[in-house]
Design an enzyme around this catalytic site. Structure first.
Site, PDB file in Angstrom:
ATOM      1  N   ASP A 298       0.862  -1.171   0.000  1.00 49.51           N
ATOM      2  CA  ASP A 298       0.000   0.000   0.000  1.00 49.51           C
ATOM      3  C   ASP A 298       0.911   1.237   0.000  1.00 49.51           C
ATOM      4  O   ASP A 298       2.096   1.150   0.338  1.00 49.51           O
ATOM      5  CB  ASP A 298      -0.932   0.002   1.227  1.00 49.51           C
ATOM      6  CG  ASP A 298      -2.121   0.934   1.014  1.00 49.51           C
ATOM      7  OD1 ASP A 298      -2.098   1.735   0.053  1.00 49.51           O
ATOM      8  OD2 ASP A 298      -3.082   0.873   1.813  1.00 49.51           O
TER       9      ASP A 298
HETATM   10  C1  BGC Z   1      -5.047   3.155   0.026  1.00 48.13           C
HETATM   11  C2  BGC Z   1      -5.119   2.061  -1.020  1.00 48.13           C
HETATM   12  C3  BGC Z   1      -5.055   2.672  -2.388  1.00 48.13           C
HETATM   13  C4  BGC Z   1      -3.806   3.514  -2.504  1.00 48.13           C
HETATM   14  C5  BGC Z   1      -3.648   4.172  -3.848  1.00 48.13           C
HETATM   15  C6  BGC Z   1      -3.883   4.087  -0.200  1.00 48.13           C
HETATM   16  O1  BGC Z   1      -3.971   5.178   0.638  1.00 48.13           O
HETATM   17  O2  BGC Z   1      -4.967   2.586   1.302  1.00 48.13           O
HETATM   18  O3  BGC Z   1      -6.294   1.326  -0.867  1.00 48.13           O
HETATM   19  O4  BGC Z   1      -5.111   1.669  -3.363  1.00 48.13           O
HETATM   20  O5  BGC Z   1      -3.857   4.534  -1.523  1.00 48.13           O
HETATM   21  O6  BGC Z   1      -4.606   5.130  -4.049  1.00 48.13           O
END
Ligand code: BGC
Length: 738
Positions: A298
């Protein structure tokens, strides 16, 4: 004019021309596909993905391999313009390895405008995995036509605490429902030639509490509140709870749906960050479940290059921090990570790309014109209609146009596109408000007025003067901040909605409340209103779908995938800071396996509306339960006056395997959404496999069926189970009900 047949030589020339054109197109597309891979040894499609990955790996320099572990294009990525991909990974042009493009997310691509799907919580409320397949197909199809190869979805984390800011993004509180939905969502997505990314592995169940009161307000910047922040929190959770509650849906995503990638989460689990957690990534995901895809961090979840490399993180999308080339080089030079480890990560990425056809097709074009918007709108309307959940109905719904003179529509959410924030936030291609849809459905003879509800007294006067009042109330949830309480005023995005509902209902008992919330809220006025519908975050077709349910064109298909508590203090994590938001960085999962309805049942707490509950416009009778070997059969009859839907639910009460091992009073292990005409009946058949009867045996690290008597219950909700049978396992004697 008479039309004559063209002369034969003309026809021959025409057909030869057509043949040549087809041949050219076929060659051109073949060339495009081959051209994307080139004419290298690894482009031979007869070879296995493993063999192809090994060949390509062998052709890469060390620097090229290192470059593949981190994302690129800071500006094209999540920080880029409105139509930017969420992530990119430049390939290696020297060997014709193309760039990989990534996009969020579970409610639709977050890249310009897109078809906005109902929130996954509403999808879960359909209890229809086929609709999850359809949702996954729609999202991935659009991700593809926006030029992406991988979609960062579905979100499958269990709703441990209804305050959780991302509750709307996932499938509720039960791992069985979660798994069924996730598997079909992924199958639907991957059927489009896009790789799914199941997230967030694992136990990513809170964003953080923000006592300043700013957290969760619409438009507030992302970033978890200071207490129990998702970025640092350490979930202290026992192994059995992990296996039974927080992992089954990931396991199903890997074993049943063959998901291509897994996103490791921000939080720590038992002292190790998820993206460097050997137990999660290597022992469970890779070795036990046999995951062959790659693990993506993530955004900002990878902290320690050595641990990330050695414990199972394959790719850090954006911005590569832990996997900056110089960090990886240093790790290799100092001998803290080996060449074999580097090769292992690259091999997994390449193998996945080969296995999912990435090299053997043309690259996807980013062009919204390719998206079949109308077909997608129809699909998402169907999902929403099937997820709208009727929680109360005092002979008020469905509305009958001929018996109405006027409708007062009250509350600003009736005119707005209501949804959550963060990476699940989608800008819809189009949107018809509930108010507009109700006006259309009511027809010219019914006067539909609108009051924004800012002044409860004016709204009540409006309601009093109308045949029916429909009050719209909503909440706002977002990634980055948990809600601070469960009332509709938390955060206060739409004013004092509870007072508004009380005033309107006091003025006109024929009041319908429509909730557009991402997860459970408190409903202190529920016994004073005529009807209550939960529409969740309904997506871009929410207006038309709601109108069709309100006027009875379709039966409300939804059932609750979460418990609605009577009081905030009733929830499994309430009243103990250690449980939530935590002490220091630690959050103690003291409730163990008693999550969601398992908690309410074990503690004998009466919820406002129980898990699995939802009304239909007709009535169903359940009878003739039979359990033979692994098959449970029973009859469902529509004994009401119209066509409708019920969800038949099967719960198992597993006997405690030993002293001190708490078993939930019952657990959902099967369900079937059934649509029946009035007077019709059907025989429903559900299968109980060994896992349905098992608990996680910590001592032996395996699933085991305890010896004893298992109660099988079937019915309409976790608290309405008219049919029972007892089955014995392990040679137990269970009396005459066996
Ligand atoms: C989130 C993810 C997401 C990523 C990209 C993160 O803050 O937890 O779920 O895919 O950002 O946007």
């Amino acid at each position: 004019m008479r039309v004559t047949d063209p002369p034969s030589h003309f026809r021959r020339r025409f057909f030869l021309g057509l043949l040549a054109a087809c041949l050219f197109l076929a060659l051109a597309s073949g060339a495009a596909a081959r051209g994307r891979c080139g004419s290298h040894p690894w482009c031979d499609t007869h070879l296995s993905p493993d063999a192809r990955a090994n060949l390509l790996l062998g052709a890469l320099t060390e620097d090229e391999k290192i470059g593949l572990l981190g994302g690129d294009d800071f500006n094209g990525g999540v920080s880029g313009g409105p139509h930017a991909h969420t992530g990119t990974s430049d390939g290696v042009p020297r060997v014709d390895l193309p760039t990989t493009y990534y996009s969020d997310g579970p409610l639709g691509p977050r890249q310009g405008q897109a078809t906005a799907l109902p929130a996954p919580m509403g999808l879960a409320a359909t209890f229809r995995p086929t609709l999850a397949f359809s949702a996954g197909s729609v999202v991935a199809n659009e991700a593809k036509f926006k030029g992406n190869d991988v979609v960062f979805a579905p979100t499958v984390n269990i709703m441990r605490n209804p305050l959780g800011g991302r509750s709307f993004e996932a499938y509720g509180e039960d791992p069985f429902v979660d798994a069924q939905m996730a598997v079909q969502w992924i199958r639907g997505a991957q059927s489009q030639g896009v790789i799914a990314d199941v997230k967030h592995f694992a136990a990513n169940n809170q964003e953080g509490a923000d006592p300043t009161g700013h957290g969760g307000a619409p438009g507030a910047p992302l970033g978890a509140g200071p207490f129990g922040s998702r970025y640092i929190v350490n979930d202290v959770v026992d192994e059995r709870t992990l296996r039974e509650i927080y992992l089954p849906h990931f396991e199903a995503a890997v074993k049943q749906a063959h998901v291509g990638t897994v996103m490791c989460a921000y939080n720590q689990v038992n002292g190790a960050f998820s993206c460097e957690n050997r137990h999660l990534l290597q022992q469970i995901l890779e070795h036990e479940w046999g995951f062959k895809g790659y693990v993506i961090a993530d955004y900002g979840a990878a902290h320690n290059t050595i641990n990330n490399l050695n414990n199972g993180l394959d790719f850090e999308a954006w911005p590569p921090w832990s996997y900056r080339p110089q960090e990886i080089q240093l790790a290799l030079l100092s001998g803290q990570a080996s060449q074999a480890t580097l090769d292992g990560h690259v091999r997994r990425i390449l193998r996945t790309l080969f296995a999912y056809g990435f090299f053997d097709r043309a690259s996807y074009r980013d062009d919204d014109a390719q998206i079949p918007k109308r077909a997608h709108a129809r699909a998402v309307r169907r999902i929403e209609e099937s997820g709208i959940t009727l929680l109360r109905n005092r002979h008020l719904l469905p509305l009958r146009r001929r018996r109405l003179k006027s409708i007062a529509v009250i509350g600003s959410p009736a005119t707005k596109f209501v949804t959550g924030g963060g990476s699940g936030n989608v800008s819809p291609f189009s949107y018809a408000s509930p108010l507009a849809a109700i006006r259309r459905a009511a027809g010219r003879k019914v006067n539909v007025s609108y009051d924004d509800g800012a002044d409860p007294a004016t709204a009540a006067a409006h309601a009093k003067a109308s045949s029916v009042a429909i009050v719209f109330a909503a909440d706002y949830e977002t990634e980055g901040a948990d809600r601070q309480c469960l009332t509709l005023e938390c955060p206060n995005a739409y004013g004092d909605q509870d007072s508004l509902i009380q005033s309107v209902a006091a003025a006109n008992p024929r009041t319908v409340v429509v909730l557009e919330t991402g997860a459970p809220v408190l409903t202190p006025w529920r016994n004073r209103v005529g009807a209550l519908l939960e529409a969740w975050y309904p997506g871009e077709q929410g207006g038309p779908a709601l109108a069709r349910v309100l006027f009875g064109k379709v039966d409300p298909g939804g059932r609750l995938p979460v418990t609605f508590p009577q009081n905030e203090g009733d929830t499994p994590t309430a009243g103990d800071q250690a449980k939530y938001p935590g002490i220091g960085v630690n959050v103690y999962y003291k409730e163990g396996v008693l999550v969601g309805y398992r908690w309410y049942d074990a503690r004998r707490i009466k919820p406002a509306y129980p898990f699995g509950f939802g009304l239909s416009y007709t009535r169903f009778r359940y009878s003739h339960l039979r359990v033979r070997a692994n098959t449970v059969t029973f009859t469902v009859r529509n004994v009401g006056r119209r066509t409708g839907r019920t969800v038949a639910e099967l719960y198992v009460s597993i006997p405690s395997p030993g002293f001190g091992v708490v078993e939930p009073p019952r657990q959902l292990k099967g369900f079937a959404a059934v649509k029946l005409r009035r007077g019709r009946s059907t025989r429903v058949r559900l299968r109980l496999d060994a896992r349905s009867l098992s608990y996680w045996d910590v001592a032996h690290s395996r699933w085991a069926i305890p010896r004893g008597c298992f109660l099988i219950s079937v019915g309409r909700s976790s608290r309405d189970l008219p049919l029972h049978a007892v089955v014995a396992r392990g040679g137990a004697r269970c009396g005459d009900r066996d």
